[in-house]
Design a protein around this motif. Structure first.
Motif, mmCIF file in Angstrom:
data_model
loop_
_atom_site.group_PDB
_atom_site.id
_atom_site.type_symbol
_atom_site.label_atom_id
_atom_site.label_comp_id
_atom_site.label_asym_id
_atom_site.label_seq_id
_atom_site.Cartn_x
_atom_site.Cartn_y
_atom_site.Cartn_z
ATOM 1 N N GLN A 27 0.827 -1.199 0.000
ATOM 2 C CA GLN A 27 0.000 0.000 0.000
ATOM 3 C C GLN A 27 0.868 1.257 0.000
ATOM 4 O O GLN A 27 1.779 1.410 0.810
ATOM 5 N N GLY A 28 0.581 2.155 -0.948
ATOM 6 C CA GLY A 28 1.316 3.412 -1.048
ATOM 7 C C GLY A 28 2.628 3.301 -1.804
ATOM 8 O O GLY A 28 3.323 4.302 -1.978
ATOM 9 N N LEU A 29 2.981 2.122 -2.266
ATOM 10 C CA LEU A 29 4.224 1.911 -3.010
ATOM 11 C C LEU A 29 3.897 1.648 -4.479
ATOM 12 O O LEU A 29 2.802 1.247 -4.826
ATOM 13 N N SER A 30 4.884 1.854 -5.335
ATOM 14 C CA SER A 30 4.684 1.662 -6.762
ATOM 15 C C SER A 30 5.377 0.374 -7.210
ATOM 16 O O SER A 30 6.585 0.358 -7.440
ATOM 17 N N TYR A 31 4.589 -0.700 -7.307
ATOM 18 C CA TYR A 31 5.097 -2.004 -7.706
ATOM 19 C C TYR A 31 4.166 -2.624 -8.730
ATOM 20 O O TYR A 31 2.956 -2.448 -8.661
ATOM 21 N N ARG A 32 4.741 -3.375 -9.645
ATOM 22 C CA ARG A 32 3.977 -4.222 -10.549
ATOM 23 C C ARG A 32 4.256 -5.660 -10.123
ATOM 24 O O ARG A 32 5.403 -6.019 -9.869
ATOM 25 N N VAL A 33 3.236 -6.476 -10.044
ATOM 26 C CA VAL A 33 3.400 -7.853 -9.591
ATOM 27 C C VAL A 33 3.008 -8.808 -10.706
ATOM 28 O O VAL A 33 1.939 -8.678 -11.297
ATOM 29 N N ASP A 34 3.901 -9.757 -11.001
ATOM 30 C CA ASP A 34 3.591 -10.881 -11.880
ATOM 31 C C ASP A 34 3.427 -12.102 -10.998
ATOM 32 O O ASP A 34 4.260 -12.361 -10.129
ATOM 33 N N TYR A 35 2.360 -12.847 -11.226
ATOM 34 C CA TYR A 35 2.071 -14.052 -10.446
ATOM 35 C C TYR A 35 2.486 -15.264 -11.271
ATOM 36 O O TYR A 35 2.004 -15.455 -12.390
ATOM 37 N N LYS A 36 3.414 -16.073 -10.718
ATOM 38 C CA LYS A 36 3.925 -17.238 -11.437
ATOM 39 C C LYS A 36 3.685 -18.514 -10.645
ATOM 40 O O LYS A 36 4.397 -18.800 -9.684
ATOM 41 N N ASP A 98 -4.324 -17.116 -19.124
ATOM 42 C CA ASP A 98 -3.530 -16.062 -19.757
ATOM 43 C C ASP A 98 -2.621 -16.690 -20.819
ATOM 44 O O ASP A 98 -1.949 -17.690 -20.536
ATOM 45 N N PRO A 99 -2.568 -16.114 -22.018
ATOM 46 C CA PRO A 99 -1.742 -16.697 -23.084
ATOM 47 C C PRO A 99 -0.250 -16.796 -22.728
ATOM 48 O O PRO A 99 0.439 -17.704 -23.160
ATOM 49 N N GLN A 100 0.242 -15.861 -21.929
ATOM 50 C CA GLN A 100 1.649 -15.872 -21.537
ATOM 51 C C GLN A 100 1.893 -16.659 -20.242
ATOM 52 O O GLN A 100 3.023 -16.724 -19.762
ATOM 53 N N GLY A 101 0.850 -17.220 -19.674
ATOM 54 C CA GLY A 101 1.007 -18.000 -18.452
ATOM 55 C C GLY A 101 1.249 -17.139 -17.225
ATOM 56 O O GLY A 101 1.850 -17.592 -16.259
ATOM 57 N N LEU A 102 0.754 -15.909 -17.255
ATOM 58 C CA LEU A 102 0.865 -14.999 -16.112
ATOM 59 C C LEU A 102 -0.554 -14.599 -15.685
ATOM 60 O O LEU A 102 -1.081 -13.574 -16.120
ATOM 61 N N PRO A 103 -1.172 -15.412 -14.833
ATOM 62 C CA PRO A 103 -2.543 -15.108 -14.426
ATOM 63 C C PRO A 103 -2.615 -13.790 -13.661
ATOM 64 O O PRO A 103 -1.674 -13.407 -12.975
ATOM 65 N N SER A 145 0.714 -26.438 -24.303
ATOM 66 C CA SER A 145 1.354 -25.152 -24.005
ATOM 67 C C SER A 145 1.191 -24.783 -22.530
ATOM 68 O O SER A 145 2.084 -24.184 -21.926
ATOM 69 N N VAL A 146 0.069 -25.158 -21.943
ATOM 70 C CA VAL A 146 -0.181 -24.903 -20.519
ATOM 71 C C VAL A 146 0.766 -25.756 -19.678
ATOM 72 O O VAL A 146 1.413 -25.261 -18.747
ATOM 73 N N LYS A 147 0.860 -27.032 -20.024
ATOM 74 C CA LYS A 147 1.768 -27.931 -19.311
ATOM 75 C C LYS A 147 3.216 -27.434 -19.421
ATOM 76 O O LYS A 147 3.960 -27.443 -18.436
ATOM 77 N N ALA A 148 3.589 -26.995 -20.615
ATOM 78 C CA ALA A 148 4.956 -26.518 -20.841
ATOM 79 C C ALA A 148 5.247 -25.254 -20.034
ATOM 80 O O ALA A 148 6.364 -25.081 -19.522
ATOM 81 N N GLN A 149 4.258 -24.369 -19.929
ATOM 82 C CA GLN A 149 4.473 -23.141 -19.143
ATOM 83 C C GLN A 149 4.673 -23.453 -17.671
ATOM 84 O O GLN A 149 5.537 -22.849 -17.029
ATOM 85 N N LEU A 150 3.901 -24.380 -17.116
ATOM 86 C CA LEU A 150 4.071 -24.741 -15.712
ATOM 87 C C LEU A 150 5.450 -25.349 -15.483
ATOM 88 O O LEU A 150 6.141 -25.007 -14.520
ATOM 89 N N LYS A 151 5.857 -26.209 -16.374
ATOM 90 C CA LYS A 151 7.191 -26.811 -16.278
ATOM 91 C C LYS A 151 8.273 -25.734 -16.402
ATOM 92 O O LYS A 151 9.229 -25.716 -15.626
ATOM 93 N N ALA A 152 8.103 -24.811 -17.330
ATOM 94 C CA ALA A 152 9.086 -23.740 -17.525
ATOM 95 C C ALA A 152 9.165 -22.820 -16.310
ATOM 96 O O ALA A 152 10.262 -22.426 -15.890
ATOM 97 N N HIS A 153 8.008 -22.457 -15.742
ATOM 98 C CA HIS A 153 8.010 -21.614 -14.537
ATOM 99 C C HIS A 153 8.748 -22.314 -13.396
ATOM 100 O O HIS A 153 9.535 -21.694 -12.680
ATOM 101 N N THR A 154 8.492 -23.611 -13.243
ATOM 102 C CA THR A 154 9.131 -24.368 -12.158
ATOM 103 C C THR A 154 10.629 -24.492 -12.401
ATOM 104 O O THR A 154 11.434 -24.278 -11.484
ATOM 105 N N GLU A 155 11.017 -24.797 -13.620
ATOM 106 C CA GLU A 155 12.447 -24.914 -13.940
ATOM 107 C C GLU A 155 13.169 -23.580 -13.798
ATOM 108 O O GLU A 155 14.305 -23.530 -13.313
ATOM 109 N N ALA A 156 12.526 -22.498 -14.185
ATOM 110 C CA ALA A 156 13.138 -21.164 -14.033
ATOM 111 C C ALA A 156 13.302 -20.824 -12.556
ATOM 112 O O ALA A 156 14.316 -20.239 -12.160
ATOM 113 N N ALA A 157 12.325 -21.195 -11.750
ATOM 114 C CA ALA A 157 12.424 -20.949 -10.306
ATOM 115 C C ALA A 157 13.599 -21.732 -9.716
ATOM 116 O O ALA A 157 14.382 -21.191 -8.917
#
Length: 171
Positions: A27-36, A98-103, A145-157
């Motif tokens: 609150q009161g701060l300037s942030y953009r949040v991506d949910y992965k 979301d097409p980019q896998g960022l809900p 593509s959905v399965k691949a995005q979940l795998k990619a998010h997990t591997e990137a993490a």
């Protein structure tokens, strides 16, 4: 504007609490949040660990502790009827919205509250179908593509050294 990447798995009560508290914290701060969404089980497997809910004693303590944290912060929370549960369909649903896998926040909030409010079965097929009907994902949950995005998010993490959820990476 700063950027936060919020890594989470719907199975985690700590991720739910952090998600619900994030607007207050920012609150009161300037942030953009991506949910992965990531698979916590994938992080655990990579690091050769069990989750807290898989260890007797730790499981009970965790459940008491998160309910106390929720109470202190005024966050409504009920343990799902079964925990741990398989969160795969919930993660795929979020990504399919979301097409980019960022809900977006609404999608994540809807799914988190499906799990952590009401004390029902989080992975119940009938409840999952109601959730799909509510969220109207752009892609099928079983789409490659959905399965691949979940795998990619997990591997990137994992590549970034993450070992638990939630994790917030800033810039």
């Amino acid at each position: 504007m700063k950027h936060i990447t919020f890594y989470f798995d719907f199975i985690s009560p700590y991720a739910y609490l952090a998600f619900e508290h994030l607007p207050v914290a920012l609150q009161g701060l300037s942030y953009r949040v991506d949910y992965k969404p990531v698979l916590f089980a994938g992080l655990l497997k990579h690091h050769g660990q069990l989750g807290p809910a898989e260890i007797a004693g730790k499981r009970e303590w965790t459940y008491r502790q998160v309910l106390w944290e929720a109470h202190v912060r005024g966050i409504p929370m009920d343990m799902p009827a079964s925990h741990p549960f398989n969160p795969l369909a919930l993660a795929r649903l979020a990504l399919a919205c979301d097409p980019q896998g960022l809900p977006n926040r609404w999608v994540c909030e809807t799914i988190f509250r499906h799990v952590w409010r009401g004390g029902q079965e989080a992975a119940d097929p009938g409840r999952l179908q109601t959730l799909v009907d509510t969220l109207q994902p752009e892609r099928d949950l079983a789409d490659e593509s959905v399965k691949a995005q979940l795998k990619a998010h997990t591997e990137a993490a994992i590549a970034q050294g993450l070992f638990g959820v939630p994790t917030c990476a800033v810039d």
